[in-house]
Design a protein around this motif. Structure first.
Motif, mmCIF file in Angstrom:
data_model
loop_
_atom_site.group_PDB
_atom_site.id
_atom_site.type_symbol
_atom_site.label_atom_id
_atom_site.label_comp_id
_atom_site.label_asym_id
_atom_site.label_seq_id
_atom_site.Cartn_x
_atom_site.Cartn_y
_atom_site.Cartn_z
ATOM 1 N N GLN A 130 15.316 -0.867 -46.664
ATOM 2 C CA GLN A 130 13.900 -0.792 -46.331
ATOM 3 C C GLN A 130 13.708 0.045 -45.069
ATOM 4 N N VAL A 131 12.491 0.498 -44.873
ATOM 5 C CA VAL A 131 12.146 1.167 -43.620
ATOM 6 C C VAL A 131 12.199 0.132 -42.503
ATOM 7 N N HIS A 132 12.728 0.528 -41.370
ATOM 8 C CA HIS A 132 12.894 -0.421 -40.263
ATOM 9 C C HIS A 132 11.534 -0.982 -39.838
ATOM 10 N N VAL A 138 5.550 1.018 -34.990
ATOM 11 C CA VAL A 138 5.254 2.109 -34.056
ATOM 12 C C VAL A 138 4.514 3.243 -34.759
ATOM 13 N N ALA A 139 4.856 3.497 -36.013
ATOM 14 C CA ALA A 139 4.125 4.516 -36.769
ATOM 15 C C ALA A 139 2.648 4.141 -36.882
ATOM 16 N N ALA A 140 2.385 2.860 -37.115
ATOM 17 C CA ALA A 140 0.995 2.401 -37.215
ATOM 18 C C ALA A 140 0.243 2.625 -35.905
ATOM 19 N N GLU A 141 0.936 2.450 -34.786
ATOM 20 C CA GLU A 141 0.317 2.710 -33.484
ATOM 21 C C GLU A 141 -0.160 4.159 -33.376
ATOM 22 N N ARG A 142 0.545 5.046 -34.078
ATOM 23 C CA ARG A 142 0.252 6.473 -33.992
ATOM 24 C C ARG A 142 -0.555 6.957 -35.202
ATOM 25 N N LYS A 195 14.967 -0.998 -29.357
ATOM 26 C CA LYS A 195 13.852 -1.240 -28.449
ATOM 27 C C LYS A 195 12.640 -0.453 -28.933
ATOM 28 N N VAL A 196 11.468 -1.053 -28.785
ATOM 29 C CA VAL A 196 10.244 -0.397 -29.217
ATOM 30 C C VAL A 196 10.082 0.947 -28.519
ATOM 31 N N ALA A 197 10.426 0.992 -27.249
ATOM 32 C CA ALA A 197 10.274 2.235 -26.481
ATOM 33 C C ALA A 197 11.103 3.364 -27.084
ATOM 34 N N ALA A 198 12.261 3.037 -27.646
ATOM 35 C CA ALA A 198 13.111 4.068 -28.249
ATOM 36 C C ALA A 198 12.453 4.655 -29.492
#
Length: 215
Positions: A130-132, A138-142, A195-198
């Motif tokens: 599956q997609v991570h 994070v994609a949704a944030e963007r 990490k989300v930041a990564a």
């Protein structure tokens, strides 16, 4: 950029071989060996030129996440504003690849579609189940929806694309799908960092490179 920094960068570029290195790195990242082979430079002289560019902040050297032996060289474009040739205006079919097709390549294909209106394909050598989940978040944030994306292997590619872009060092070191042209973007794997930041950093880098390619 202040005057002192500009002076350092101009000084670093004041050599024909170093300018050739910069030109080679405009479109994608290359290993030290590939750069030496392209220019026919002996190892000690190549190392000197790379050190000069590194100290001036023009390049970054990064150990490959694939085999830990190779080192990729990346051009820091922000240090050369207005000094490097444009490669923008690409159009055609494109496939983004990374080993597991669970984050970077998925985001790259989706962002390509959002930015150009054209479809893009992503695939991996060893696709994950599956997609991570953090990549989806994070994609949704963007503004990119990866919730329905499914990782897939190279066998799903049923055409020869105009361009294959590897966004994963491991994939770059493995057999890639057939293509008319290839580029490599050495973007660190955010899944390894966990990490989300990564993930945010990786996706910003994907966007920057795509924007440059299609501008």
């Amino acid at each position: 950029m202040d005057l002192e920094t500009r002076s350092v960068v101009h000084s670093a570029l004041g050599d024909e071989s170093r300018l050739q290195l910069v030109d080679l790195l405009v479109a994608g990242d290359l290993t030290v060996r590939e750069l030496g082979s392209a220019l026919g430079l002996p190892g000690n002289l190549l190392a000197h030129h790379l050190n000069v560019l590194d100290e001036a902040g023009v390049i970054v050297r990064r150990e490959s996440e694939g085999d830990r032996r190779r080192r990729y060289v990346t051009l820091r474009r922000e240090s050369l504003e207005g000094l490097i040739p444009s490669i923008g205006g690409f159009s055609g079919s494109v496939v983004f690849v990374c080993s597991h097709n669970s984050a970077r390549s998925q985001y790259a294909a989706a962002y390509w579609h959002a930015a150009t209106g054209e479809d893009a394909v992503s695939a991996g050598t060893h696709p994950s189940a599956q997609v991570h989940p953090t990549a989806i978040r994070v994609a949704a944030e963007r503004g990119i929806d990866l919730s329905a994306a499914i990782p897939r292997g190279y066998q799903s590619i049923e055409f020869v694309p105009d361009l294959v872009i590897s966004v994963c060092d491991r994939a770059r070191e493995e057999p890639l799908p057939e293509a008319h042209r290839r580029l490599h973007w050495s973007i660190p794997d955010p899944v390894l960092v966990r990490k989300v930041a990564a993930f945010r950093s990786a996706f910003v880098e994907v966007e920057r490179r795509i924007d440059m390619l299609i501008a």
